[in-house]
Design a protein around this motif. Structure first.
Motif, mmCIF file in Angstrom:
data_model
loop_
_atom_site.group_PDB
_atom_site.id
_atom_site.type_symbol
_atom_site.label_atom_id
_atom_site.label_comp_id
_atom_site.label_asym_id
_atom_site.label_seq_id
_atom_site.Cartn_x
_atom_site.Cartn_y
_atom_site.Cartn_z
ATOM 1 N N PRO A 132 84.116 89.654 15.324
ATOM 2 C CA PRO A 132 83.488 89.430 13.586
ATOM 3 C C PRO A 132 82.704 90.515 13.037
ATOM 4 N N ASN A 133 83.514 91.067 11.623
ATOM 5 C CA ASN A 133 83.408 91.862 11.117
ATOM 6 C C ASN A 133 81.625 91.055 10.023
ATOM 7 N N PRO A 134 80.348 91.814 9.566
ATOM 8 C CA PRO A 134 79.669 90.807 8.215
ATOM 9 C C PRO A 134 80.324 91.089 7.447
ATOM 10 N N LEU A 135 81.481 91.952 7.189
ATOM 11 C CA LEU A 135 81.413 92.619 5.731
ATOM 12 C C LEU A 135 82.163 91.540 5.173
ATOM 13 N N ARG A 136 82.786 91.343 6.860
ATOM 14 C CA ARG A 136 84.180 90.701 5.794
ATOM 15 C C ARG A 136 84.353 89.643 4.583
ATOM 16 N N LEU A 137 85.613 89.682 3.944
ATOM 17 C CA LEU A 137 85.313 88.747 3.106
ATOM 18 C C LEU A 137 87.030 87.596 3.383
ATOM 19 N N VAL A 138 86.209 86.899 3.452
ATOM 20 C CA VAL A 138 88.071 86.384 3.583
ATOM 21 C C VAL A 138 88.100 84.717 2.212
ATOM 22 N N ILE A 139 89.637 85.060 2.211
ATOM 23 C CA ILE A 139 90.016 84.280 0.957
ATOM 24 C C ILE A 139 91.139 82.221 1.544
ATOM 25 N N LYS A 140 90.406 81.628 1.464
ATOM 26 C CA LYS A 140 91.661 80.898 2.784
ATOM 27 C C LYS A 140 92.382 79.743 0.839
ATOM 28 N N PHE A 141 93.824 79.433 0.959
ATOM 29 C CA PHE A 141 93.752 78.505 -0.403
ATOM 30 C C PHE A 141 93.792 76.497 0.162
ATOM 31 N N VAL A 142 92.588 76.271 -0.433
ATOM 32 C CA VAL A 142 92.190 75.205 0.277
ATOM 33 C C VAL A 142 94.133 73.642 0.126
ATOM 34 N N SER A 143 94.490 73.755 -1.424
ATOM 35 C CA SER A 143 95.285 73.353 -1.216
ATOM 36 C C SER A 143 96.249 74.599 -2.769
ATOM 37 N N GLN A 144 97.465 73.731 -3.257
ATOM 38 C CA GLN A 144 97.940 74.384 -4.082
ATOM 39 C C GLN A 144 97.511 74.895 -5.125
ATOM 40 N N GLY A 145 97.593 76.434 -5.422
ATOM 41 C CA GLY A 145 97.127 76.914 -6.780
ATOM 42 C C GLY A 145 96.169 76.893 -5.745
#
Length: 276
Positions: free
Chosen positions: A67-80
């Motif tokens: 794992p890269n401690p600088l990694r920024l990850v976006i995940k959808f929770v719901s539509q939009g």
């Protein structure tokens, strides 16, 4: 009498003509396709095809990748919206997400955190698209168009280091006690938060050539205050290993957010003066 008959015939013909024409018009209208808003199910292939056209890079990572401690990850929770930043953080609407990202980027600019082997500030954003993520998206009726809209909105904010990462985005860290289920927050430059600010040794090879300057080390601190990952990301190559080893030995007070333990990413900065 003949005039009446003529008028009657004209009227009858007109009615028949209008009736026939009207039926054909109505019938032809039935064949007109009315455009409807479409949405596309998420697959890796469609993601790659649709987002490549928007300048989004596609990367596939191995489950064994650290794992890269600088990694920024976006995940959808719901539509939009809402969205999650770094998977286990709080739900955010788009404005909150942009505010958080710009705060992180500002810290990185101050700390001169560059993408490896470049002079470009690391502002990389990864859109979660592992197998588990895609299964979740399809279950929640999240579509390709949601990805496209997010990419368009981020581009409008000047955020364009965008990637779709297939594979396990945040693998667990074995043997460290740090669980990937814990949220991770950005701590910026964390030198002043260390309880034992260990200074790096000056390598003999660096002394020979009078190597000097600042070395930035990215660290991941677990919920107990231990550095579980340390990686030198900028500075003279002859000084990086020493700085990285020193950062790995640092200790920090455990960090809590709303009373709950969290992991912290941050930058440790070491300044190597010119040797005599």
């Amino acid at each position: 009498m003949n005039m009446n008959r003529l008028a009657y015939n004209i009227a009858t013909t007109t009615v028949i003509f209008l009736a026939c024409f009207g039926c054909k018009y109505i019938q032809s209208n039935k064949n007109i396709e009315i455009p409807i808003e479409t949405s596309t199910k998420i697959t890796k292939e469609v993601l790659q095809e649709r987002l490549n056209t928007k300048g989004v890079k596609i990367i596939e990572i191995s489950p064994s990748e650290k794992p890269n401690p600088l990694r920024l990850v976006i995940k959808f929770v719901s539509q939009g919206y809402p969205l999650k930043l770094n998977l286990n953080g709080d739900n955010m609407d788009f404005d909150q997400l942009v505010e958080k990202l710009k705060s992180v980027f500002s810290n990185r600019e101050k700390a001169q955190v560059y993408i490896e082997e470049t002079t470009e500030i690391d502002k990389r954003i990864n859109l979660a698209a592992g197998d588990d993520d895609i299964s979740y998206y399809n279950k929640e009726n999240i579509k390709i168009e949601d990805f496209e809209n997010l990419v368009n909105d981020l581009h409008k904010e000047g955020i364009d280091q965008l990637y779709v990462r297939f594979g396990d985005i945040v693998p667990k860290i074995s043997g460290t006690g740090a669980s990937s289920t814990l949220p991770t927050i950005d701590g910026g430059v964390v030198n002043g938060k260390a309880t034992n600010l260990i200074q790096p040794l000056y390598p003999p090879a660096a002394k020979v050539v009078h190597a000097s300057g600042i070395v930035n080390v990215q660290v991941l601190i677990d919920e107990q205050g231990n550095v579980v990952l340390a990686q030198a990301i900028s500075g003279n190559p002859l000084l990086r290993a020493s700085a990285q080893n020193a950062a790995h030995a640092l200790k920090f007070e455990p960090t809590k957010l709303s009373g709950k333990p969290v992991r912290v990413t941050g930058i440790v900065r070491y300044n190597f003066p010119v040797s005599e």
